[in-house]
Write an enzyme that holds these catalytic residues in place. Structure first.
Site, PDB file in Angstrom:
ATOM      1  N   GLY A  31       0.819  -1.206   0.000  1.00 32.01           N
ATOM      2  CA  GLY A  31       0.000   0.000   0.000  1.00 32.01           C
ATOM      3  C   GLY A  31       0.850   1.251   0.000  1.00 32.01           C
ATOM      4  CG  LEU A  33      -1.002   1.784  -3.946  1.00 31.59           C
ATOM      5  CD1 LEU A  33      -2.144   1.481  -4.911  1.00 31.59           C
ATOM      6  CD2 LEU A  33       0.016   0.641  -3.941  1.00 31.59           C
ATOM      7  CG  HIS A  34       5.431   5.244  -4.384  1.00 33.76           C
ATOM      8  ND1 HIS A  34       6.040   4.615  -5.453  1.00 33.76           N
ATOM      9  CD2 HIS A  34       5.889   4.614  -3.266  1.00 33.76           C
ATOM     10  CE1 HIS A  34       6.841   3.674  -5.005  1.00 33.76           C
ATOM     11  NE2 HIS A  34       6.761   3.633  -3.680  1.00 33.76           N
ATOM     12  CG  HIS A  37       3.522   0.926  -5.159  1.00 31.20           C
ATOM     13  ND1 HIS A  37       3.614   1.958  -4.250  1.00 31.20           N
ATOM     14  CD2 HIS A  37       4.165  -0.116  -4.605  1.00 31.20           C
ATOM     15  CE1 HIS A  37       4.287   1.553  -3.199  1.00 31.20           C
ATOM     16  NE2 HIS A  37       4.635   0.297  -3.379  1.00 31.20           N
ATOM     17  CD  GLN A  61       7.714  -7.240   3.954  1.00 32.33           C
ATOM     18  OE1 GLN A  61       6.945  -8.026   3.420  1.00 32.33           O
ATOM     19  NE2 GLN A  61       8.331  -6.304   3.248  1.00 32.33           N
ATOM     20  CD  GLN A 153      10.756  -7.135  -2.145  1.00 36.05           C
ATOM     21  OE1 GLN A 153      10.582  -7.064  -0.935  1.00 36.05           O
ATOM     22  NE2 GLN A 153      10.051  -6.416  -2.994  1.00 36.05           N
ATOM     23  CB  VAL A 176       9.243   5.020 -10.820  1.00 34.30           C
ATOM     24  CG1 VAL A 176       8.644   6.362 -11.229  1.00 34.30           C
ATOM     25  CG2 VAL A 176       8.678   3.908 -11.695  1.00 34.30           C
TER      26      VAL A 176
HETATM   27  O1  PAF Z   1       8.165  -4.678  -1.806  1.00 32.52           O
HETATM   28  C1  PAF Z   1       7.200  -4.736  -1.025  1.00 32.52           C
HETATM   29  O2  PAF Z   1       6.378  -3.824  -0.936  1.00 32.52           O
HETATM   30  C2  PAF Z   1       7.049  -5.966  -0.141  1.00 32.52           C
HETATM   31  O3  PAF Z   1       8.275  -6.446   0.303  1.00 32.52           O
HETATM   32  C3  PAF Z   1       6.219  -7.077  -0.786  1.00 32.52           C
HETATM   33  C4  PAF Z   1       6.918  -7.652  -2.014  1.00 32.52           C
HETATM   34  C5  PAF Z   1       4.854  -6.543  -1.171  1.00 32.52           C
HETATM   35  C6  PAF Z   1       6.034  -8.220   0.210  1.00 32.52           C
HETATM   36  O4  PAF Z   1       5.375  -7.785   1.352  1.00 32.52           O
END
Ligand code: PAF
Length: 283
Positions: A31, A33-34, A37, A61, A153, A176
């Protein structure tokens, strides 16, 4: 856009789409969101007949003392943004739906999760790999889109998809950036105006490093030192790490040679905000 909160309902929607021969493209997010995303979601439209975006702030995480509690959450703002970008299904599960009592199974990618971000944030990638594996089992995507912004990641999830034989194609979308080069991140909102003004040094250091390598510098230590010098010229910046590593194993390089994938990455604190950025290339 359809909003689904129940994992079983999401699985049924995915089964339905697959039964109709549709391709599912999936963008997992937490979420806030920018444009980063939204670029992923827009790209996903080109890869899938059905675009699914998840919003889930994944507790496993985040380490102790990290920003899980203050992580921005605003579904009323995020939902229309996702819809405008082309999302067909927004999957927004609750914490208890994703981690019901007794949840005891985690995915651990060994080795590459112990360096860089993994060193500073023990357990972080175990949480990321676990949630993405679970989300893939629920959303059942043909294509998974991730941003290059989180370079480690990407490397970890690529390895997980391969090792666990997920039948999912990974598409990595370039980072971006703001006009001044700062990589878009949900955490940028925490920066004070003074920190924000100094933060573009991160992108500048990455660009300088890549230029020096492309210009013939093959000593990775020299490149790391040049990056450190540039970043520490900004008084509000405090370096966590600067790395010139092999792009797949993430082992620190001594020499940079043609044909070897390189990932130059960094993590730098500005006050209480920790920013990461990276660039990848092969000479
Ligand atoms: O990159 C992220 O926003 C998070 O690490 C992800 C991949 C949505 C997992 O929670």
């Amino acid at each position: 856009m359809n909003v689904i909160t129940d994992p079983s309902a999401m699985q049924r929607a995915a089964d339905g789409a697959r039964a109709e021969g549709k391709t599912i493209a999936f963008v997992p997010t937490m979420g806030a969101l920018h444009d980063g995303h939204l670029t992923l979601i827009r790209e996903a439209v080109g890869y899938g007949d059905t675009v699914v975006t998840s919003i889930f702030v994944n507790p496993t995480q985040f380490g102790q003392g990290e920003d899980f509690d203050r992580y921005p959450r605003d579904l009323d703002r995020d939902a229309p943004l996702a819809a405008d970008a082309g999302c067909d299904i927004l999957f927004v599960p609750s914490q208890s739906a994703m981690y019901p009592g007794g949840h005891a199974t985690f995915v651990n990618v060994e080795g590459i999760t112990e360096v860089l971000e993994g060193k500073s944030r023990p357990g972080h990638f175990r949480g990321v790999a676990t949630i993405v594996a679970k989300l893939c089992n629920i959303v059942k995507p043909h294509v998974l889109l991730l941003g290059q912004k989180d370079g480690q990641q990407v490397a970890v999830l690529r390895r997980m998809l391969r090792d666990l034989q997920f039948d999912v194609r990974l598409v990595v979308v370039p980072t971006v950036r703001e006009d001044d080069g700062l990589a878009m991140s949900s955490r940028n909102v925490y920066l004070t105006p003074e920190e924000r003004a100094q933060a573009p040094v991160l992108c500048a250091a990455l660009r300088m490093a890549e230029e020096r390598i492309r210009g013939g510098e093959s000593n990775a230590g020299v490149v790391r030192e040049a990056m450190r010098g540039m970043i520490t010229s900004k008084p509000l910046a405090s370096i966590d790490y600067v790395s010139v590593a092999h792009g797949e194993s993430l082992e620190e390089l001594v020499r940079i040679a043609p044909g070897i994938p390189v990932m130059i990455s960094l993590a730098v604190r500005f006050g209480t905000t920790r920013l990461i950025d990276n660039t990848t290339f092969t000479l």
